[in-house]
Design a protein around this motif. Structure first.
Motif: not given
Length: 191
Positions: A134-147, A149-154
């Protein structure tokens, strides 16, 4: 439009179906939930992260090989599959009896990620491929979670409509709803 079902209907279905797909944002509790379903209903637990996507050292398996593995996995008789890769919904949805969409708020997913990292940092968590600590999350992974609903749920909705329009989909908006579904389908809650 996906064929959405209520929590009560999902519980009735979960008690009788043979193939369950659990999808949703990282950190939301999909893996723990999937393992509990597998245990309760004596289904094979399949994890896309552990069984398909990752090789030791966080090397991503070739996409063609991933699809071949998924094709084999979905042909099995009884399973619960944990994983949200919409690019393989064409393989998974036609063989799925019930979709459980863990759709918790992003803050819940971020707290879940924080708990996971604090518990497993530097070691391999149970549903991850060997050699992938298990790594520390990077900006890209945090962005995936943050976005998510808007980007992936549709995209999820479109893929469900395309490849599984008749598959019942239950949306679970909280850990409480996940626990309630397990309880209604026959499992006493233990956290």
């Amino acid at each position: 439009m996906p064929r959405y079902v209520s929590l009560m209907n999902a519980a009735s279905l979960l008690a009788t179906v043979e193939r369950v797909l659990v999808i949703g944002c990282s950190g939301g509790g999909k893996t723990t939930f999937s393992a509990k379903i597998a245990d309760l209903h004596r289904l094979e637990f399949q994890s896309l992260d552990r069984d398909v996507r990752w090789l030791p050292g966080w090397v991503e398996r070739d996409r063609t090989e991933q699809r071949a593995i998924i094709s084999d996995m979905v042909q099995r008789d009884r399973w619960v599959m944990d994983g949200s890769g919409a690019s393989s919904f064409d393989l998974r949805l036609p063989r799925t009896d019930l979709v459980l969409w863990v759709r918790v708020p992003r803050w819940v997913a971020l707290i879940g990620l924080l708990k996971r990292v604090s518990r497993f940092y530097g070691s391999v968590r149970p549903a991850m491929a060997e050699g992938c600590p298990e790594p520390l999350p990077d900006r890209e992974f945090l962005s995936y979670i943050w976005n998510f609903e808007k980007k992936y749920a549709p995209l999820f909705v479109k893929q469900i409509e395309r490849y599984g329009p008749d598959v019942p989909v239950a949306v679970l908006n909280s850990h409480r709803e996940m626990d309630r579904l397990l309880q209604l389908s026959g499992r006493p809650i233990a956290r």
